[in-house]
Design an enzyme around this catalytic site. Sequence first.
Site, PDB file in Angstrom:
ATOM      1  N   CYS A   9      60.502  55.239 107.409  1.00  9.19           N
ATOM      2  CA  CYS A   9      59.845  56.232 106.549  1.00  9.19           C
ATOM      3  C   CYS A   9      59.944  55.763 105.099  1.00  9.19           C
ATOM      4  O   CYS A   9      60.186  54.570 104.854  1.00  9.19           O
ATOM      5  CB  CYS A   9      60.424  57.635 106.757  1.00  9.19           C
ATOM      6  SG  CYS A   9      62.147  57.829 106.265  1.00  9.19           S
ATOM      7  N   ASN A  12      64.244  56.758 104.044  1.00 14.81           N
ATOM      8  CA  ASN A  12      65.279  56.516 105.060  1.00 14.81           C
ATOM      9  C   ASN A  12      66.441  57.516 104.931  1.00 14.81           C
ATOM     10  O   ASN A  12      67.595  57.192 105.223  1.00 14.81           O
ATOM     11  CB  ASN A  12      65.794  55.066 105.012  1.00 14.81           C
ATOM     12  CG  ASN A  12      66.631  54.663 106.223  1.00 14.81           C
ATOM     13  OD1 ASN A  12      67.528  53.831 106.127  1.00 14.81           O
ATOM     14  ND2 ASN A  12      66.364  55.239 107.378  1.00 14.81           N
ATOM     15  N   CYS A  14      65.427  61.272 105.436  1.00 17.43           N
ATOM     16  CA  CYS A  14      64.982  62.503 106.116  1.00 17.43           C
ATOM     17  C   CYS A  14      64.434  62.226 107.518  1.00 17.43           C
ATOM     18  O   CYS A  14      65.040  62.585 108.521  1.00 17.43           O
ATOM     19  CB  CYS A  14      63.920  63.228 105.290  1.00 17.43           C
ATOM     20  SG  CYS A  14      64.514  63.790 103.681  1.00 17.43           S
ATOM     21  N   ARG A  15      63.253  61.584 107.594  1.00 12.76           N
ATOM     22  CA  ARG A  15      62.573  61.451 108.884  1.00 12.76           C
ATOM     23  C   ARG A  15      63.102  60.324 109.753  1.00 12.76           C
ATOM     24  O   ARG A  15      63.400  60.540 110.937  1.00 12.76           O
ATOM     25  CB  ARG A  15      61.062  61.250 108.643  1.00 12.76           C
ATOM     26  CG  ARG A  15      60.392  62.461 108.066  1.00 12.76           C
ATOM     27  CD  ARG A  15      59.007  62.145 107.535  1.00 12.76           C
ATOM     28  NE  ARG A  15      59.077  61.292 106.347  1.00 12.76           N
ATOM     29  CZ  ARG A  15      58.039  60.814 105.690  1.00 12.76           C
ATOM     30  NH1 ARG A  15      56.820  61.071 106.125  1.00 12.76           N
ATOM     31  NH2 ARG A  15      58.205  60.069 104.607  1.00 12.76           N
ATOM     32  N   SER A  16      63.179  59.098 109.211  1.00 12.67           N
ATOM     33  CA  SER A  16      63.539  57.976 110.089  1.00 12.67           C
ATOM     34  C   SER A  16      64.972  58.024 110.618  1.00 12.67           C
ATOM     35  O   SER A  16      65.198  57.598 111.757  1.00 12.67           O
ATOM     36  CB  SER A  16      63.210  56.621 109.443  1.00 12.67           C
ATOM     37  OG  SER A  16      63.890  56.425 108.232  1.00 12.67           O
ATOM     38  N   ASP A 123      56.381  64.631 105.209  1.00 17.65           N
ATOM     39  CA  ASP A 123      57.628  64.398 104.483  1.00 17.65           C
ATOM     40  C   ASP A 123      58.253  65.757 104.154  1.00 17.65           C
ATOM     41  O   ASP A 123      57.672  66.539 103.403  1.00 17.65           O
ATOM     42  CB  ASP A 123      57.286  63.630 103.202  1.00 17.65           C
ATOM     43  CG  ASP A 123      58.529  63.243 102.423  1.00 17.65           C
ATOM     44  OD1 ASP A 123      59.621  63.763 102.746  1.00 17.65           O
ATOM     45  OD2 ASP A 123      58.406  62.429 101.503  1.00 17.65           O
TER      46      ASP A 123
HETATM   47  P1  4NP Z   1      61.950  60.411 104.019  1.00 13.72           P
HETATM   48  O1  4NP Z   1      61.868  61.527 102.872  1.00 13.72           O
HETATM   49  O2  4NP Z   1      60.922  59.366 103.674  1.00 13.72           O
HETATM   50  O3  4NP Z   1      61.602  61.167 105.260  1.00 13.72           O
HETATM   51  O4  4NP Z   1      63.355  59.880 104.012  1.00 13.72           O
HETATM   52  C1  4NP Z   1      61.999  61.206 101.519  1.00 13.72           C
HETATM   53  C2  4NP Z   1      63.230  61.204 100.935  1.00 13.72           C
HETATM   54  C3  4NP Z   1      63.358  60.912  99.594  1.00 13.72           C
HETATM   55  C4  4NP Z   1      62.241  60.608  98.851  1.00 13.72           C
HETATM   56  C5  4NP Z   1      60.997  60.611  99.442  1.00 13.72           C
HETATM   57  C6  4NP Z   1      60.877  60.896 100.790  1.00 13.72           C
HETATM   58  N1  4NP Z   1      62.362  60.338  97.474  1.00 13.72           N
HETATM   59  O5  4NP Z   1      61.325  60.135  96.822  1.00 13.72           O
HETATM   60  O6  4NP Z   1      63.485  60.265  96.958  1.00 13.72           O
END
Ligand code: 4NP
Length: 153
Positions: A9, A12, A14-16, A123
Site C-alpha cells: 500500500c 505500509n 494501515c492496509r498492507s 485508504d
Molecule cells: P496505508 O495508509 O497506505 O494503508 O498504510 C496510509 C498511511 C499513512 C499515509 C498514507 C496512507 N500517510 O500519508 O502518512
Amino acid sequence: MSTKILMVCLGNICRSPLAEGILRSKLPSKSYIVDSAGTGHWHVGNPPDARSIKVARERGVDISNLRGRQFSKKDFTDFDYIYVMDSQNYRDVINLTSNENEKAKVHLILNEIFPNENVDVPDPYYGLQDGFEKVFDMLDMASQTIAEKLMKK
Ligand code: 4NP
C-alpha cells in the site's frame, strides 16, 4: 521452496499490514512467506496504525510486531506475487518494473474477488475505526480467495 507473497500500500501502516496478517493466518507457514511494504517512505520502521492493530486483534490476527518498510525493486526478484491495494499503488509499482515478468507479478488485490473491476481498497488513514473494519472485511474476502487458489496449485 516457499511461495512468497507481498502486500503493498502507500504507507505500509494501515492496509498492507492487515493484508499481510490476514493472508498469513490462512496459509501454512511451512510453505508460504507473506510480507508487506509501502510505496512511500514516511513510516519505515513504524508499527502498524493502532486502528489496524485493534481491528486485527478483535478478529484474532496479531499484527502488532510488524514494522513498516519501503517497497524496492529487489522485491520483484524476492516475491512471486505482489498484491497492491489501489490503482495509485499499481501505477507506482508498475513504474518500477523492468520487464514483463515483473509486471505479471503485480495484481490489484480486489480483482481476486471482483475480477477485472479494478476496485480500490480505500485508504482508511484519514477516517474512523469503522473504515478499518470495512477494509478488514474486504481484505479477508480477497485473502480467502488468494489462499484457496494458492493451495490448489
Ligand atoms: P496505508 O495508509 O497506505 O494503508 O498504510 C496510509 C498511511 C499513512 C499515509 C498514507 C496512507 N500517510 O500519508 O502518512
